[in-house]
Design an enzyme around this catalytic site. Structure first.
Site, mmCIF file in Angstrom:
data_model
loop_
_atom_site.group_PDB
_atom_site.id
_atom_site.type_symbol
_atom_site.label_atom_id
_atom_site.label_comp_id
_atom_site.label_asym_id
_atom_site.label_seq_id
_atom_site.Cartn_x
_atom_site.Cartn_y
_atom_site.Cartn_z
ATOM 1 N N VAL A 184 0.763 -1.042 0.204
ATOM 2 C CA VAL A 184 -0.126 -0.043 0.042
ATOM 3 C C VAL A 184 0.754 0.950 0.022
ATOM 4 C CG1 VAL A 184 -2.177 1.249 1.143
ATOM 5 C CG2 VAL A 184 -1.558 -1.179 1.419
ATOM 6 N N LEU A 187 2.884 1.837 -3.572
ATOM 7 C CA LEU A 187 2.305 1.992 -4.512
ATOM 8 C C LEU A 187 1.388 3.669 -4.284
ATOM 9 C CD1 LEU A 187 0.560 -0.820 -4.917
ATOM 10 C CD2 LEU A 187 2.612 -0.454 -6.293
ATOM 11 N N HIS A 446 -28.217 8.576 -11.727
ATOM 12 C CA HIS A 446 -27.922 7.953 -12.898
ATOM 13 C C HIS A 446 -27.350 9.675 -13.420
ATOM 14 C CE1 HIS A 446 -26.619 7.343 -16.704
ATOM 15 N NE2 HIS A 446 -27.204 8.056 -17.335
#
Ligand code: FAD
Ligand code: NAI
Length: 468
Positions: A184, A187, A446
């Site tokens: 972790v 990166l 949406h």
């Protein structure tokens, strides 16, 4: 001698949250912290500063790589690393000041100094100037956290060979940062500097990055970091040493063919995990047992081997995560008050704040295979999401694992835009034992990234995704 119902040692997210909950439940509470600022690793040199730099570097990266496509013309942006670090310090200060306020609000007595058990019920607090104070306590919660670990043959000089703590305070952008460990920290902080222009080489012992997570996430994250940020990965490489000559570091490793490999850079970030921190806590004096990895041993109730003493967070077994430590803090406080709290460790989400973000909860596909469990897989790629196309964030996917017979969701693994926030829906779903069909029948606004979760559930529950 001042006497308290409960004393918490360590003011990280485990400790300060435990103290707040104890105070809320009516206990007279003390909190001991060896550093002048509260908040522990997470607020001072972990979660918060790393996210501040991740956000700043992401803005810079977008200005350089994406503004033009969005129709925004600006002069070539330049990195001002001093200002970036200064802003990060401001974010940290504001956050830790907030903890001081919370302590006052909850009438918690804060002691600044190193806590050491004198007896099971008395704790010595040694200040920086050597002055000592002793307090008496009914119960104690140990929340002393963790420190970066290293490897044999590596001396961390904190200048060129550094840990995450120094990587959050650099005064220049490295030319080539060699990172030991594709976990972790490697990166996330590798992403920060890659976005600012550094070349990043990750040297990893295993055959993939983020080894504990679902294999599909490792594969996609590796692909994207390589494609977008030019990360180079050396897998199955065992680091044997690091040498520094002036401004140059040389990392030596053995590859899978037992050949010696040397990688040269100007900084080496050592990110091979963290070790529990129990230095000078006096545990041996009072008989608190440790396991073979230096963690404090606890039972299911987070009780140590000594009655009245509990331990939580990074200093005990389990994921080293701020929200896991917080849950444990609340759990112990409520137990002390006679309540019956519960933590489902399988439902503690894990997030990596790269871009795209990685987020997961529940079982991985590898774990289900190992358990011999019959499961279904549903997935949905962000490139089929209208929302993701609008923001040009089409890398990644949502993957849902559901029980083949009952359709109950067993694990959710996401890589994509804002999945760090999206994973909360999966946690709620799994906490309430939802089936993939339950989620697929709920309305998702949406256009949002969350529609991809619904689509992956539709796919899992009978291959009925609508938009692919
Ligand atoms: P800590 O936060 O380590 O706090 C322990 C405290 O105890 C320290 O302040 C220490 O000074 C004090 N202490 C120790 N011994 C004594 C003593 N004897 N007397 C008095 N005080 C003492 N986790 C996440 O969930 N999300 C993230 O995004 C994330 N990012 C991270 C980024 C980095 C770079 C790092 C290093 C870690 C990150 N973590 C993240 C992990 C997270 O910081 C830890 O899991 C979390 O801080 C653990 O909390 P804790 O309370 O157990 O211990
Ligand atoms: P990590 O455990 O995530 O990764 C360490 C990596 O180093 C592993 O991939 C391991 O295989 C590799 N490694 C070990 N020995 C090696 C060797 N000799 N040569 C090459 N590679 C080697 O540990 P990391 O990244 O240091 O992070 C520490 C902890 O901090 C983690 O447990 C994590 O939970 C926490 N953290 C959480 C964050 C988050 O929640 N977003 C962010 C940063 C840290």
């Amino acid at each position: 001698m001042e006497k308290f119902d409960v004393t918490v040692i360590g003011a990280g997210p485990g400790g300060y949250v435990a103290a707040i909950r104890c105070a809320q439940l009516g206990m007279k509470t003390a909190l001991i912290e060896r550093y002048p600022s509260l908040g522990g690793t997470c607020l001072n040199v972990g979660c918060i500063p790393s996210k501040a730099l991740l956000d700043s570097s992401e803005h810079f990266y977008n200005a350089v790589h994406h503004f033009e496509e969005h129709g925004i013309d600006i002069k070539a942006p330049k990195v001002n690393i001093k200002q970036m670090i200064e802003r990060k310090r401001g974010v940290v200060k504001m956050t830790v000041d907030g903890i001081n306020f919370l302590m006052k609000k909850n009438k918690i007595t804060v002691y600044t100094g190193h806590g050491t058990f004198a007896t099971k019920n008395t704790i010595d607090i040694t200040k920086d100037d050597g002055k000592k104070e002793t307090i008496e306590t009914g119960k104690t919660i140990i929340a002393t956290g963790s420190k970066p670990s290293s490897l044999p043959g590596i001396e961390i000089d904190k200048k060129r060979v550094i840990t995450s703590t120094e990587a959050l305070e650099l005064t220049e952008v490295p030319g080539h940062m060699v990172i030991i460990g594709g976990g972790v920290i490697g990166l996330e902080l590798g992403s920060v500097y890659a976005r600012l222009g550094s070349k990043i080489t990750v040297v990893e012992f295993m055959d993939r990055i983020i080894p504990g997570m679902d294999g599909a996430l490792s594969k996609e994250l590796q692909r994207v970091l390589k494609k977008n940020l030019g990360f180079e990965f050396l897998f199955k490489h065992k680091v044997t040493g690091v040498k520094t000559t002036g401004k140059e570091v040389t990392v030596s490793a053995m590859n899978s063919k037992d050949e010696k490999v040397e990688i040269k850079g100007d900084y080496c970030l050592v990110a091979v995990g963290r070790r529990p921190y129990t230095d000078n806590l006096g545990l041996d004096k009072i008989g608190v047992k440790m396991d073979n990895r230096g963690r404090i041993e606890t039972d299911d109730h987070l009780r140590t081997s000594v009655e009245g003493i509990y331990a939580i967070g990074d200093v005990i077994k389990g994921a080293m995560l701020a929200h896991k430590a917080e849950e444990e803090g609340v759990f112990v406080a409520e137990q002390m008050a006679g309540q019956k709290p519960h933590i489902d460790y399988n439902l503690i989400p894990g997030v990596i704040y790269t871009w795209p973000e990685v987020a997961a909860v529940g079982y991985t596909e590898e774990q289900l295979k190992e358990q011999g469990k019959k499961y279904k897989v549903g997935s949905f790629p962000f490139k089929a999401s209208g929302r993701a196309r609008a923001s040009m964030d089409t890398d990644g996917f949502v993957k849902v694992l559901a029980d083949e017979a009952t359709d109950e969701i067993l694990g959710v693994h996401m890589i994509g835009p804002r999945t760090a926030d999206m994973i909360a829906e999966a946690v709620v779903a799994m906490e309430y034992k939802a089936s993939a069909e339950d989620i697929s029948r709920m309305s998702h606004a949406h256009p949002t990234f969350t529609e991809s979760m619904k689509e992956a559930c539709l796919d899992a529950t009978g291959k009925r995704a609508l938009h692919i």
